[in-house]
Design an enzyme around this catalytic site. Structure first.
Site, short mmCIF file in Angstrom:
data_model
loop_
_atom_site.label_atom_id
_atom_site.label_comp_id
_atom_site.label_asym_id
_atom_site.label_seq_id
_atom_site.Cartn_x
_atom_site.Cartn_y
_atom_site.Cartn_z
CG HIS A 1 10.78 -30.70 34.87
ND1 HIS A 1 12.02 -30.10 34.83
CD2 HIS A 1 10.00 -30.00 34.02
CE1 HIS A 1 11.99 -29.08 34.00
NE2 HIS A 1 10.78 -28.98 33.48
CB CYS B 1 18.18 -31.17 33.47
SG CYS B 1 19.46 -30.49 34.51
C1 CIR Z 1 14.14 -24.03 34.83
O1 CIR Z 1 13.50 -23.52 35.76
O2 CIR Z 1 13.62 -24.27 33.75
C2 CIR Z 1 15.60 -24.32 35.05
N1 CIR Z 1 16.16 -23.38 35.96
C3 CIR Z 1 15.81 -25.73 35.55
C4 CIR Z 1 15.44 -26.78 34.55
C5 CIR Z 1 15.82 -28.15 35.02
N2 CIR Z 1 15.44 -29.14 34.09
C6 CIR Z 1 15.44 -30.45 34.36
O3 CIR Z 1 15.80 -30.87 35.45
N3 CIR Z 1 15.01 -31.26 33.40
#
Ligand code: CIR
Length: 255
Positions: free
Chosen positions: A163, A250
């Site tokens: 991201h 997140c």
């Molecule tokens: C994903 O691949 O969507 C999750 N394993 C990690 C998401 C992390 N999101 C974030 O840092 N905003």
């Protein structure tokens, strides 16, 4: 910077061991340890004066603890996302229920996709990562929702990380922290830039909670640089979330 009074987090499911990852995990995720790290994060937020609401984990949604990706809170609007990974789309339902009655709701709709981790708000400018999760249609829908409130949306290409906010965040006081290996610093040239080496890139994701910077532990040099800018710093062990490509921001929706 906004002053936050509330946080919404989502608990870590057992299924988190099978979460999405960009690359195969070398050392398996230790879910009990992830839960400890998550609980510590919540305690820090509470210690900074926030009222923390914990949503139950859903075992059918391995990534549900990464709640930031499901909604973006801008002023009085909660924009529910359409996450770019199909396995994450249903995460939004519980978050929608939690936000109902707290803020008016809007929604990113297919074919638009958008993950909250791609949305970086700095004052009245909102930078949105063009990533593997967030597409142009999602960015256009988001812009149409916020531009009437005086926001300008800027699309920023991001490559090599999940991201935009994996590579750049706003510390406050005109200071941006970023990893130039993954995002072009010229998008942020109006700010003071704290530039990180590729090896330090994981700590580009910092979180300013009412003046205190939360950052991943293990980056002593960067910690000193942030302290020298005048911010108090709290370090957090992020090992089990880093394995799942999760950044510090997140884990909560703040308002
Ligand atoms: C994903 O691949 O969507 C999750 N394993 C990690 C998401 C992390 N999101 C974030 O840092 N905003």
């Amino acid at each position: 910077m906004p002053l936050y009074t509330h946080a919404i987090v989502r608990e870590v499911p057992d299924a988190y061991a099978e979460c999405l990852t960009l690359e195969a995990i070398e050392v398996p995720i230790d879910v009990p340890k992830a839960r400890e790290q998550h609980a510590h994060f919540c305690a820090i937020l509470a210690g900074l004066g926030l009222e923390v609401t914990r949503l139950e984990a859903d075992e059918s949604l391995p990534d549900c603890c990464f709640i930031e990706d499901t909604a973006v809170l801008v002023d009085d609007l909660a924009i529910l996302t359409n996450p770019g990974a199909p396995s994450r789309i249903k995460e939004v339902e519980a978050v929608e229920q939690a936000l109902r009655g707290i803020k008016p709701l809007a929604k990113i709709l297919p074919p638009g996709t958008l993950d909250g981790g791609d949305v970086l708000v700095i004052g009245k400018t909102i930078y949105i990562g063009q990533s593997t999760r967030t597409n142009e249609a999602g960015i256009r829908q988001f812009a149409a929702l916020v531009e009437p409130n005086g926001y300008t949306v800027v699309s920023v290409p991001v490559s090599g990380l999940l991201h935009l906010k994996s590579a750049v965040t706003y510390l406050g006081n005109g200071q941006v922290i970023l990893a130039p290996a993954y995002v072009d610093p010229s998008y942020f040239k109006e700010y003071h830039l704290l530039k990180l080496s590729e090896a330090e890139a994981y700590c580009a994701n910092c979180l300013n909670v009412n003046g205190t910077i939360l950052m991943p532990e293990g980056y002593e040099q960067v910690k000193k640089q942030i302290e020298n800018l005048g911010f108090p710093v709290i370090e957090l062990d992020m090992s089990e979330f880093k394995k799942g490509d999760g950044a510090l921001t997140c884990k909560a929706l703040l308002y």
